[in-house]
Each structure stands twice: as C-alpha cells, then as structure tokens.
Design a protein around this motif. Structure first.
Motif, PDB file in Angstrom:
ATOM      1  N   ALA A   5       0.704  -1.203   0.137  1.00  0.00           N
ATOM      2  CA  ALA A   5       0.007  -0.027   0.156  1.00  0.00           C
ATOM      3  C   ALA A   5       0.752   1.299  -0.083  1.00  0.00           C
ATOM      4  O   ALA A   5       0.333   2.220  -0.459  1.00  0.00           O
ATOM      5  CB  ALA A   5      -0.988   0.013   1.290  1.00  0.00           C
ATOM      6  N   THR A   6       1.914   1.206   0.528  1.00  0.00           N
ATOM      7  CA  THR A   6       2.698   2.167   0.459  1.00  0.00           C
ATOM      8  C   THR A   6       4.116   2.083  -0.674  1.00  0.00           C
ATOM      9  O   THR A   6       4.923   3.123  -0.579  1.00  0.00           O
ATOM     10  CB  THR A   6       3.605   2.437   1.911  1.00  0.00           C
ATOM     11  N   GLN A 311       9.362  10.942   7.760  1.00  0.00           N
ATOM     12  CA  GLN A 311       7.964  11.130   7.205  1.00  0.00           C
ATOM     13  C   GLN A 311       7.187   9.898   6.826  1.00  0.00           C
ATOM     14  O   GLN A 311       6.010   9.486   7.350  1.00  0.00           O
ATOM     15  CB  GLN A 311       7.695  12.088   6.131  1.00  0.00           C
ATOM     16  N   ILE A 312       8.027   8.947   6.141  1.00  0.00           N
ATOM     17  CA  ILE A 312       7.403   7.776   5.662  1.00  0.00           C
ATOM     18  C   ILE A 312       7.250   6.988   6.907  1.00  0.00           C
ATOM     19  O   ILE A 312       6.102   6.174   6.998  1.00  0.00           O
ATOM     20  CB  ILE A 312       8.248   7.265   4.526  1.00  0.00           C
ATOM     21  N   GLU A 313       8.211   6.859   7.890  1.00  0.00           N
ATOM     22  CA  GLU A 313       8.107   5.914   8.963  1.00  0.00           C
ATOM     23  C   GLU A 313       6.902   6.605   9.842  1.00  0.00           C
ATOM     24  O   GLU A 313       6.248   5.760  10.208  1.00  0.00           O
ATOM     25  CB  GLU A 313       9.202   6.332   9.976  1.00  0.00           C
ATOM     26  N   SER A 314       6.636   7.714   9.901  1.00  0.00           N
ATOM     27  CA  SER A 314       5.414   8.088  10.677  1.00  0.00           C
ATOM     28  C   SER A 314       4.256   7.828  10.013  1.00  0.00           C
ATOM     29  O   SER A 314       3.296   7.412  10.657  1.00  0.00           O
ATOM     30  CB  SER A 314       5.564   9.598  10.952  1.00  0.00           C
ATOM     31  N   VAL A 319      -0.602   4.191  10.448  1.00  0.00           N
ATOM     32  CA  VAL A 319      -1.320   2.973   9.871  1.00  0.00           C
ATOM     33  C   VAL A 319      -1.452   1.712  10.586  1.00  0.00           C
ATOM     34  O   VAL A 319      -2.454   1.204  10.908  1.00  0.00           O
ATOM     35  CB  VAL A 319      -0.926   2.642   8.327  1.00  0.00           C
ATOM     36  N   LEU A 320      -0.204   1.632  11.252  1.00  0.00           N
ATOM     37  CA  LEU A 320      -0.089   0.234  12.174  1.00  0.00           C
ATOM     38  C   LEU A 320      -1.049   0.316  13.494  1.00  0.00           C
ATOM     39  O   LEU A 320      -1.607  -0.345  14.080  1.00  0.00           O
ATOM     40  CB  LEU A 320       1.324   0.009  12.592  1.00  0.00           C
ATOM     41  N   LYS A 321      -0.904   1.827  14.052  1.00  0.00           N
ATOM     42  CA  LYS A 321      -1.518   1.961  15.186  1.00  0.00           C
ATOM     43  C   LYS A 321      -3.083   1.764  14.661  1.00  0.00           C
ATOM     44  O   LYS A 321      -3.997   1.448  15.832  1.00  0.00           O
ATOM     45  CB  LYS A 321      -1.230   3.436  15.834  1.00  0.00           C
TER      46      LYS A 321
END
Length: 324
Positions: A5-6, A311-314, A319-321
């Motif tokens: 998805a990313t 930014q991508i990490e955040s 999404v995981l949260k």
C-alpha cells in the motif's frame, strides 16, 4: 498489505519482522550516469585523433533559392561529408552605425523546408541535429539585364567584392554575340562630394553604380565604350551589341556550415547523464524494515540518496496504530 500500500515491493517476511524495498531498479540510473562519462570521453578521443567534422562556406543572394551540395561550397575544411539541404534567401540585412565599420545588425531571413528562419552569427539555423548554418559575412551583388540586338538576352546577378563603398571589381558580360568587360564601383547611401561620388555610411541605402565598360576585341585591344559613368537603379547604357539595364543592387550573404557527428555522441552522453541523475533524484532506492520487539513495533525507512525518511516512518506507524 501495508508494504504494498505504501509502494514497497519485493517483500521479505521473517520472524517478527518485515523487510521491503521500492524503486529497486534505480541503480540503472547510476549506471547510466557513469557510462555517460565513458561515452563523452570516447567522443573527446575521436576529436583528438580524427577530423570527422566539416566546415564550409557558401554564398546566397537575396531572392535566390538553391540546393546546397558539395559543389556549392567556396571553402571547405575537415574530412566529413559536406551537408546537403534546400534553402532560399528572402532577405539579407546588414546595418552599420552611420559611417563606422560596426555592425548593428547582420541577419538573414531564409526560406527552409520547415518555414522561415532568422539567421545570424549567434543564431544559426539547424537543417538537422548535427548541422549549423550561420550568417558570417555579406557583400553586394549587381543585377543587370542585357538586351541584345542580335542573339541571347538575359538577366544576370554578379556577386561582387565591392565593399566598402567605392571598391572596384570587374565582371564579364556576354551580350548577344559580343563580350564586354565591366568595371564596377558601388556607392551605398550615396552623397555627392563636390562633384565626386561618396557615401554617407556603410549602408546600401539609395545606391549608385559607377561603370566603366569596354568591348573585348579579338586583337586583345579592348575598346572603351563607357568611361566611369554614374548610374542610378533603372538606368540604361547603350552599347553596340544592345543595351545594359541596371536592375538593382542586391545583398548576398556568406554562410558558414559546420557539421560534427561527434556532437551527437556528446549529446547522447549528456542525455544519459541527465536521465541517470533524474532517476536517482526522483526515484531513490528506499528500504523499509518493520519489526516487533518487547511488545512494541518499530519502523525504519532509509533512502540511499536522502537518508532516513522520518515522514514515511510516521505514516507507516500511524497506519499500524489504526490497525491495532
């Protein structure tokens, strides 16, 4: 599903960790960039050890259209093939600052297969990607019409070396069955200086033509017919074989043609370098690692061009949260 998805692909799943990458083919951009230097270096080597280019000059007069071929060039340099193309001269405009030998304008309007082109020293026309055609010099041409009492009648344009004003050149004119030797002096931007012809400037406005005409005799002793007669455009000189009409003073241009096949190789190298650089900057190889440790999920994303991508990490962490 989150990795795809990313935009990440080539996903590897381990025990409590997931690794993925996107833009994995970006390395091709790096290869293109470095190969471009090899291509340009090879082109430079050819330039050092082989003269594969061509430089030549041809003359074209206002109103003239021609097929420029190998026979058209008055000077040539280099071992390359002379370019061939169709071209016509609509106008050639030299302008000077008053009576100073200083160009304020030297421009030609050419009729080319792709339309009208304005050509000067710094603005050449390109018949193809490898060829430049630039206007580098000019001169005056005299157009005469000979009406023969007996024999052939015709209009002729003579490219003369009569610049600056007052310089003399000589031309041969066949009129009917007779041959004439004509000495020509042209005074552009004419002014009378105490009974002597002169010029206000180096421009060709309102010209006068000073002609001396001799009839070529078979015994080698030419007969003087007209001695330094000052004529305007439209005047007529009567000679034994007929008459000579002064039709006009035209401008001819000296065009320099340069062609260098190595230019295409250099251009290819530059394009390769540009494409490779753009590929590296816009599509950097980026790796993602997500792992679980001590009941917490960690995300690490790094680009090989821009470094760590917080930014991508955040975005991935958010999404995981939401997914719990």
């Amino acid at each position: 599903g989150l990795a795809r998805a990313t935009g990440f692909h080539r996903i590897v799943v381990g025990d409590h960790w997931v690794w993925a990458v996107r833009n994995r083919w970006t390395g091709i951009g790096t290869i293109l960039f470095h190969v471009s230097f090899v291509v340009i270096a090879c082109a430079a080597g050819v330039l050092l050890f082989a003269d594969s280019g061509f430089t030549g000059e041809f003359v074209l007069t206002e109103g003239e259209s021609t097929r420029v071929s190998a026979e058209s060039y008055i000077t040539t340099e280099g071992e390359g093939n002379p370019p061939e193309f169709d071209v016509g001269a609509i106008s050639i405009e030299p302008r000077f600052h008053e009576d100073v030998l200083l160009f304020t304008k030297l421009e030609a309007t050419l009729d080319t297969p792709s339309g009208h082109e304005s050509v000067s020293v710094g603005n050449p026309w390109h018949p193809d990607v490898l060829t430049n055609v630039a206007l580098t010099d000019f001169g005056w041409s005299l157009q005469l019409t000979g009406d023969a009492a007996i024999g052939t009648t015709g209009t002729y344009v003579y490219d003369l070396k009569v610049f600056p004003s007052g310089t003399q050149d000589r031309l041969d004119l066949n009129l009917g069955n007779d041959a004439y030797i004509v000495d020509v002096r042209i005074f552009g931007d004419y002014v009378d200086r105490d009974g002597q012809p002169g010029s206000r400037s180096f421009n060709a406005d309102d010209p006068r033509v000073l002609l001396t005409v001799r009839r070529a005799m078979t015994n080698g002793e030419d007969r003087l017919l007209v001695d330094a007669e000052l004529l305007e455009i439209g005047d007529v000189i009567e000679v034994p074989g007929g008459s000579i009409h002064i039709d006009g003073v035209l401008t001819h241009g000296v065009f320099e043609v340069t062609r260098d096949p190595i230019r295409a190789v250099v251009l290819l190298g530059l394009v390769m370098a540009l494409v490779g650089t753009i590929a590296r900057l816009l599509f950097p190889r980026t790796e993602m690692l997500v792992w679980e440790q001590g009941g917490e999920t960690h995300v690490y994303v790094r680009s090989d061009v821009y470094g760590r991508q917080h930014q991508i990490e955040s975005a991935i962490a958010n999404v995981l949260k939401r997914r719990g």
